[in-house]
Write a protein that holds these residues in place. Structure first.
Motif, PDB file in Angstrom:
ATOM      1  N   SER A  41     152.411  69.513 -16.659  1.00  0.00           N
ATOM      2  CA  SER A  41     151.025  69.773 -16.123  1.00  0.00           C
ATOM      3  C   SER A  41     150.720  71.395 -16.165  1.00  0.00           C
ATOM      4  O   SER A  41     151.817  72.055 -16.214  1.00  0.00           O
ATOM      5  CB  SER A  41     150.872  69.242 -14.448  1.00  0.00           C
ATOM      6  OG  SER A  41     151.551  70.371 -13.600  1.00  0.00           O
ATOM      7  N   PRO A  42     149.454  71.802 -16.206  1.00  0.00           N
ATOM      8  CA  PRO A  42     149.019  73.168 -16.130  1.00  0.00           C
ATOM      9  C   PRO A  42     150.022  73.862 -15.015  1.00  0.00           C
ATOM     10  O   PRO A  42     150.362  75.093 -15.276  1.00  0.00           O
ATOM     11  CB  PRO A  42     147.576  73.392 -16.013  1.00  0.00           C
ATOM     12  CG  PRO A  42     147.236  72.054 -16.796  1.00  0.00           C
ATOM     13  CD  PRO A  42     148.350  71.271 -16.121  1.00  0.00           C
TER      14      PRO A  42
ATOM     15  N   VAL B 261     152.395  87.400 -22.309  1.00  0.00           N
ATOM     16  CA  VAL B 261     152.190  86.291 -23.314  1.00  0.00           C
ATOM     17  C   VAL B 261     150.509  86.483 -23.444  1.00  0.00           C
ATOM     18  O   VAL B 261     149.447  86.392 -22.529  1.00  0.00           O
ATOM     19  CB  VAL B 261     152.219  84.950 -22.680  1.00  0.00           C
ATOM     20  CG1 VAL B 261     151.791  83.943 -23.473  1.00  0.00           C
ATOM     21  CG2 VAL B 261     153.570  84.725 -22.145  1.00  0.00           C
ATOM     22  N   HIS B 262     150.164  86.797 -24.762  1.00  0.00           N
ATOM     23  CA  HIS B 262     148.661  86.840 -25.135  1.00  0.00           C
ATOM     24  C   HIS B 262     148.345  85.529 -25.486  1.00  0.00           C
ATOM     25  O   HIS B 262     149.361  84.865 -26.316  1.00  0.00           O
ATOM     26  CB  HIS B 262     148.694  87.835 -26.107  1.00  0.00           C
ATOM     27  CG  HIS B 262     149.262  89.169 -25.979  1.00  0.00           C
ATOM     28  ND1 HIS B 262     148.244  90.084 -25.313  1.00  0.00           N
ATOM     29  CD2 HIS B 262     150.123  90.040 -26.497  1.00  0.00           C
ATOM     30  CE1 HIS B 262     148.965  91.287 -25.204  1.00  0.00           C
ATOM     31  NE2 HIS B 262     150.127  91.290 -25.834  1.00  0.00           N
ATOM     32  N   THR B 263     147.376  85.045 -25.314  1.00  0.00           N
ATOM     33  CA  THR B 263     146.868  83.638 -25.762  1.00  0.00           C
ATOM     34  C   THR B 263     145.636  83.644 -26.661  1.00  0.00           C
ATOM     35  O   THR B 263     144.594  84.676 -26.377  1.00  0.00           O
ATOM     36  CB  THR B 263     146.476  82.893 -24.590  1.00  0.00           C
ATOM     37  OG1 THR B 263     145.294  83.180 -23.830  1.00  0.00           O
ATOM     38  CG2 THR B 263     147.619  82.783 -23.627  1.00  0.00           C
TER      39      THR B 263
ATOM     40  N   LEU C 293     144.733  81.855 -17.903  1.00  0.00           N
ATOM     41  CA  LEU C 293     145.447  81.954 -16.547  1.00  0.00           C
ATOM     42  C   LEU C 293     146.877  82.325 -16.934  1.00  0.00           C
ATOM     43  O   LEU C 293     147.657  83.183 -16.480  1.00  0.00           O
ATOM     44  CB  LEU C 293     145.471  80.502 -16.131  1.00  0.00           C
ATOM     45  CG  LEU C 293     144.118  80.029 -15.300  1.00  0.00           C
ATOM     46  CD1 LEU C 293     144.362  78.627 -14.755  1.00  0.00           C
ATOM     47  CD2 LEU C 293     143.668  81.059 -14.305  1.00  0.00           C
ATOM     48  N   ILE C 294     147.332  81.746 -18.298  1.00  0.00           N
ATOM     49  CA  ILE C 294     148.665  82.178 -18.732  1.00  0.00           C
ATOM     50  C   ILE C 294     148.838  83.807 -18.796  1.00  0.00           C
ATOM     51  O   ILE C 294     149.679  84.598 -18.718  1.00  0.00           O
ATOM     52  CB  ILE C 294     149.082  81.666 -19.836  1.00  0.00           C
ATOM     53  CG1 ILE C 294     149.572  80.111 -19.677  1.00  0.00           C
ATOM     54  CG2 ILE C 294     150.295  82.174 -20.584  1.00  0.00           C
ATOM     55  CD1 ILE C 294     149.809  78.980 -20.634  1.00  0.00           C
TER      56      ILE C 294
ATOM     57  N   GLY D  48     149.028  89.545 -20.013  1.00  0.00           N
ATOM     58  CA  GLY D  48     148.433  89.680 -21.552  1.00  0.00           C
ATOM     59  C   GLY D  48     147.149  89.402 -21.827  1.00  0.00           C
ATOM     60  O   GLY D  48     146.159  89.538 -20.913  1.00  0.00           O
ATOM     61  N   GLN D  49     146.575  89.423 -23.146  1.00  0.00           N
ATOM     62  CA  GLN D  49     145.007  89.595 -23.262  1.00  0.00           C
ATOM     63  C   GLN D  49     144.802  88.072 -23.715  1.00  0.00           C
ATOM     64  O   GLN D  49     145.382  87.390 -24.634  1.00  0.00           O
ATOM     65  CB  GLN D  49     144.670  90.290 -24.216  1.00  0.00           C
ATOM     66  CG  GLN D  49     144.682  91.977 -23.774  1.00  0.00           C
ATOM     67  CD  GLN D  49     144.317  92.717 -24.687  1.00  0.00           C
ATOM     68  OE1 GLN D  49     144.118  92.470 -25.876  1.00  0.00           O
ATOM     69  NE2 GLN D  49     144.431  94.165 -24.472  1.00  0.00           N
ATOM     70  N   ALA D  50     143.786  87.295 -23.338  1.00  0.00           N
ATOM     71  CA  ALA D  50     143.322  86.199 -23.906  1.00  0.00           C
ATOM     72  C   ALA D  50     142.269  86.265 -24.602  1.00  0.00           C
ATOM     73  O   ALA D  50     141.152  87.088 -24.212  1.00  0.00           O
ATOM     74  CB  ALA D  50     142.862  85.191 -22.394  1.00  0.00           C
TER      75      ALA D  50
END
Length: 170
Positions: A125-126, A144-146, A157-158, A164-166
């Motif tokens: 799950s998330p 963690v960039h997504t 959210l990660i 990081g940058q999304a």
């Protein structure tokens, strides 16, 4: 967006995932175009890495498949090999995002991750992923960039959790 992430000197691993389209013609066409774009952008980013830069690719679906057993040094040969690997990449299977992130965090030399995905995780799950990231972040502090290939809510959210940058490819 992928190439921009790779311009950062601390980026050392890319985690890639493209989910299967589930059978619809429209879905298949959209996924095909997203996959081709991801391949082009990832290869452009790899081509931009200077010789000697460390990197790895971790592919994930039902299984998690790191391209290298550890970080690789960028070279003309590894650029050529990465091009061949990306050309053969196809969309299939589940989304084992947790396993892919776990594999990236397990490498003691990884400092930054770029996570690309078009879907939500299917093997955990998330909430489980975010909980694991909180634990790992306390130990490692990996950014963690997504890059979202579909605007899913988990990826930002990660990035937020890990500093990081999304971005979204669409």
């Amino acid at each position: 967006q992928i190439e921009r992430a790779f311009r950062r000197p601390e980026v050392r691993v890319v985690v890639l995932r493209i989910e299967s389209p589930g059978g619809s013609v429209l879905g298949s066409n959209l996924i095909h175009h997203a996959l081709e774009r991801m391949k082009r952008e990832t290869q452009a980013a790899l081509d931009a890495l200077p010789d000697g830069a460390e990197f790895n690719l971790i592919f994930f679906e039902s299984k998690v498949i790191p391209w290298g057993k550890q970080l690789l040094k960028m070279s003309a040969e590894n650029r050529r090999r990465s091009r061949l690997v990306l050309e053969q990449l196809v969309a299939e299977g589940n989304t084992n995002m947790s396993g892919a992130l776990s594999a990236a965090y397990a490498d003691p030399d990884v400092e930054t991750i770029v996570l690309l995905s078009d879907g939500e995780p299917t093997t955990s799950s998330p909430e489980q992923i975010l909980s694991s990231l909180r634990e790992w972040d306390e130990l490692r502090g990996i950014v963690v960039h997504t890059v979202s290939l579909g605007g899913r809510p988990l990826l930002p959210l990660i990035s937020e959790l890990t500093g990081g940058q999304a971005t979204s490819a669409f």
